[in-house]
Every structure is written in C-alpha cells, then in structure tokens.
Design a protein around this motif. Structure first.
Motif, PDB file in Angstrom:
ATOM      1  N   LEU A  77       0.840  -1.154   0.039  1.00  0.00           N
ATOM      2  CA  LEU A  77       0.073  -0.006  -0.181  1.00  0.00           C
ATOM      3  C   LEU A  77       0.725   1.182   0.271  1.00  0.00           C
ATOM      4  O   LEU A  77       0.427   2.164  -0.442  1.00  0.00           O
ATOM      5  CB  LEU A  77      -0.894   0.010   1.256  1.00  0.00           C
ATOM      6  CG  LEU A  77      -2.226  -1.160   1.156  1.00  0.00           C
ATOM      7  CD1 LEU A  77      -2.764  -0.781   2.623  1.00  0.00           C
ATOM      8  CD2 LEU A  77      -2.597  -0.737   0.056  1.00  0.00           C
ATOM      9  N   SER A  78       2.114   1.156   0.678  1.00  0.00           N
ATOM     10  CA  SER A  78       2.872   2.308   0.816  1.00  0.00           C
ATOM     11  C   SER A  78       3.529   2.642  -0.702  1.00  0.00           C
ATOM     12  O   SER A  78       3.888   3.942  -1.082  1.00  0.00           O
ATOM     13  CB  SER A  78       3.985   2.160   1.795  1.00  0.00           C
ATOM     14  OG  SER A  78       4.766   1.324   1.402  1.00  0.00           O
ATOM     15  N   ARG A  79       3.712   1.731  -1.694  1.00  0.00           N
ATOM     16  CA  ARG A  79       4.134   1.901  -2.867  1.00  0.00           C
ATOM     17  C   ARG A  79       2.972   2.311  -3.938  1.00  0.00           C
ATOM     18  O   ARG A  79       3.528   3.068  -4.841  1.00  0.00           O
ATOM     19  CB  ARG A  79       4.722   0.559  -3.365  1.00  0.00           C
ATOM     20  CG  ARG A  79       5.918   0.039  -2.749  1.00  0.00           C
ATOM     21  CD  ARG A  79       6.580  -1.031  -3.664  1.00  0.00           C
ATOM     22  NE  ARG A  79       5.899  -2.184  -3.646  1.00  0.00           N
ATOM     23  CZ  ARG A  79       5.542  -3.331  -2.974  1.00  0.00           C
ATOM     24  NH1 ARG A  79       6.687  -3.424  -1.991  1.00  0.00           N
ATOM     25  NH2 ARG A  79       4.988  -4.196  -3.081  1.00  0.00           N
ATOM     26  N   ASP A  80       1.826   2.480  -3.489  1.00  0.00           N
ATOM     27  CA  ASP A  80       0.758   2.974  -4.567  1.00  0.00           C
ATOM     28  C   ASP A  80       0.662   4.472  -4.223  1.00  0.00           C
ATOM     29  O   ASP A  80       0.197   5.298  -3.271  1.00  0.00           O
ATOM     30  CB  ASP A  80      -0.497   2.264  -3.935  1.00  0.00           C
ATOM     31  CG  ASP A  80      -1.658   2.725  -5.162  1.00  0.00           C
ATOM     32  OD1 ASP A  80      -1.581   3.369  -5.846  1.00  0.00           O
ATOM     33  OD2 ASP A  80      -2.692   2.034  -4.781  1.00  0.00           O
ATOM     34  N   ARG A  81       1.127   5.254  -5.204  1.00  0.00           N
ATOM     35  CA  ARG A  81       1.354   6.715  -5.077  1.00  0.00           C
ATOM     36  C   ARG A  81      -0.036   7.240  -5.300  1.00  0.00           C
ATOM     37  O   ARG A  81      -0.357   8.183  -4.407  1.00  0.00           O
ATOM     38  CB  ARG A  81       2.337   7.283  -6.194  1.00  0.00           C
ATOM     39  CG  ARG A  81       3.656   6.853  -6.001  1.00  0.00           C
ATOM     40  CD  ARG A  81       4.574   7.484  -7.124  1.00  0.00           C
ATOM     41  NE  ARG A  81       5.862   7.253  -6.791  1.00  0.00           N
ATOM     42  CZ  ARG A  81       6.907   7.554  -7.465  1.00  0.00           C
ATOM     43  NH1 ARG A  81       6.749   8.379  -8.632  1.00  0.00           N
ATOM     44  NH2 ARG A  81       7.898   6.941  -7.253  1.00  0.00           N
ATOM     45  N   ARG A  82      -0.828   6.664  -6.098  1.00  0.00           N
ATOM     46  CA  ARG A  82      -2.336   7.447  -6.304  1.00  0.00           C
ATOM     47  C   ARG A  82      -3.076   7.348  -4.739  1.00  0.00           C
ATOM     48  O   ARG A  82      -3.707   8.110  -4.583  1.00  0.00           O
ATOM     49  CB  ARG A  82      -2.943   6.793  -7.227  1.00  0.00           C
ATOM     50  CG  ARG A  82      -4.228   7.436  -7.697  1.00  0.00           C
ATOM     51  CD  ARG A  82      -4.922   7.084  -8.910  1.00  0.00           C
ATOM     52  NE  ARG A  82      -5.214   5.495  -9.024  1.00  0.00           N
ATOM     53  CZ  ARG A  82      -5.627   4.959 -10.121  1.00  0.00           C
ATOM     54  NH1 ARG A  82      -5.587   5.250 -11.228  1.00  0.00           N
ATOM     55  NH2 ARG A  82      -5.846   3.645  -9.882  1.00  0.00           N
ATOM     56  N   LEU A  83      -2.783   6.009  -4.214  1.00  0.00           N
ATOM     57  CA  LEU A  83      -3.728   5.943  -2.928  1.00  0.00           C
ATOM     58  C   LEU A  83      -3.192   6.846  -1.911  1.00  0.00           C
ATOM     59  O   LEU A  83      -3.851   7.503  -1.186  1.00  0.00           O
ATOM     60  CB  LEU A  83      -3.614   4.466  -2.505  1.00  0.00           C
ATOM     61  CG  LEU A  83      -4.088   4.381  -1.105  1.00  0.00           C
ATOM     62  CD1 LEU A  83      -5.716   4.210  -1.189  1.00  0.00           C
ATOM     63  CD2 LEU A  83      -3.682   2.997  -0.516  1.00  0.00           C
ATOM     64  N   ASP A  84      -1.665   6.917  -1.992  1.00  0.00           N
ATOM     65  CA  ASP A  84      -1.060   8.024  -1.132  1.00  0.00           C
ATOM     66  C   ASP A  84      -1.724   9.569  -1.186  1.00  0.00           C
ATOM     67  O   ASP A  84      -1.898  10.057  -0.179  1.00  0.00           O
ATOM     68  CB  ASP A  84       0.342   7.806  -1.094  1.00  0.00           C
ATOM     69  CG  ASP A  84       0.933   8.560  -0.302  1.00  0.00           C
ATOM     70  OD1 ASP A  84       0.634   8.617   1.084  1.00  0.00           O
ATOM     71  OD2 ASP A  84       2.152   9.547  -0.419  1.00  0.00           O
ATOM     72  N   ARG A  85      -1.602   9.757  -2.314  1.00  0.00           N
ATOM     73  CA  ARG A  85      -2.128  10.978  -2.655  1.00  0.00           C
ATOM     74  C   ARG A  85      -3.745  11.355  -2.410  1.00  0.00           C
ATOM     75  O   ARG A  85      -3.887  12.442  -1.738  1.00  0.00           O
ATOM     76  CB  ARG A  85      -2.063  11.369  -4.164  1.00  0.00           C
ATOM     77  CG  ARG A  85      -2.293  12.894  -4.599  1.00  0.00           C
ATOM     78  CD  ARG A  85      -2.059  13.010  -6.077  1.00  0.00           C
ATOM     79  NE  ARG A  85      -1.109  12.393  -6.802  1.00  0.00           N
ATOM     80  CZ  ARG A  85      -1.245  11.431  -7.883  1.00  0.00           C
ATOM     81  NH1 ARG A  85      -2.489  11.301  -8.303  1.00  0.00           N
ATOM     82  NH2 ARG A  85      -0.310  10.851  -8.374  1.00  0.00           N
TER      83      ARG A  85
END
Length: 93
Positions: free
Chosen positions: A21-29
């Motif tokens: 999950l931490s690698r998912d940039r869109r989710l992080d944004r």
C-alpha cells in the motif's frame, strides 16, 4: 480479543500489505487530500455574497431583466451554504 497479539505469520502478512500500500502513489495522494482541513467560509466572503444576492433580488424586482433570475439562482444557494456554515462555526465556538 482485546489484548491478543498477532501470530508471527499474520504480522508478516500485515507488513507485506502495508509495504504494498505504501508503494501505491495514487492511494497515498488520495489519503493525503483527506487530511486537509476543510475550508471555512470567511465573514467578508459571506457578507459579499449576501450583498450580491440582495442586489440581484432588488434588480430582478425593479427591472425584470431575464438575465438576473439565473444569476440569482446561482448565487443564492451558495450564499445560503456559506451563511449556514458560518453560523455553525460561530455557534460551535
């Protein structure tokens, strides 16, 4: 189950999911946008919208211009929303 700890395998699985999950940039944004504080209406903005609404109402009554009615229809709901939010903010302290 309060106080129970995860098994070693469950802990590893959880850490693997967190890494993915931490690698998912869109989710992080998307998660970062949820943490922004909500915009609060300012008194000056609310009073300006209220003055504009009253002006459009009086202009519509006096002149019967066809363009004034749609302008009022756009401005009035925004005015009510900002006024309501401002009153709620003042009431909550």
């Amino acid at each position: 189950m309060a106080g129970s700890r995860l098994a070693v395998q469950e802990q590893r699985d959880l850490e693997e999911i967190e890494r993915a999950l931490s690698r998912d940039r869109r989710l992080d944004r998307r998660l970062r946008t949820f943490s922004l504080p909500p915009r609060r209406p300012r008194v000056r903005t609310t009073m300006s919208l209220l003055a504009l609404s009253v002006t459009l109402t009086v202009t519509g009554i006096v002149t019967s211009e066809p363009g004034v009615i749609p302008a009022f229809a756009v401005v009035w709901p925004v005015t009510l929303c900002t006024l309501f939010r401002l009153l709620c903010r003042c009431a909550s302290g």
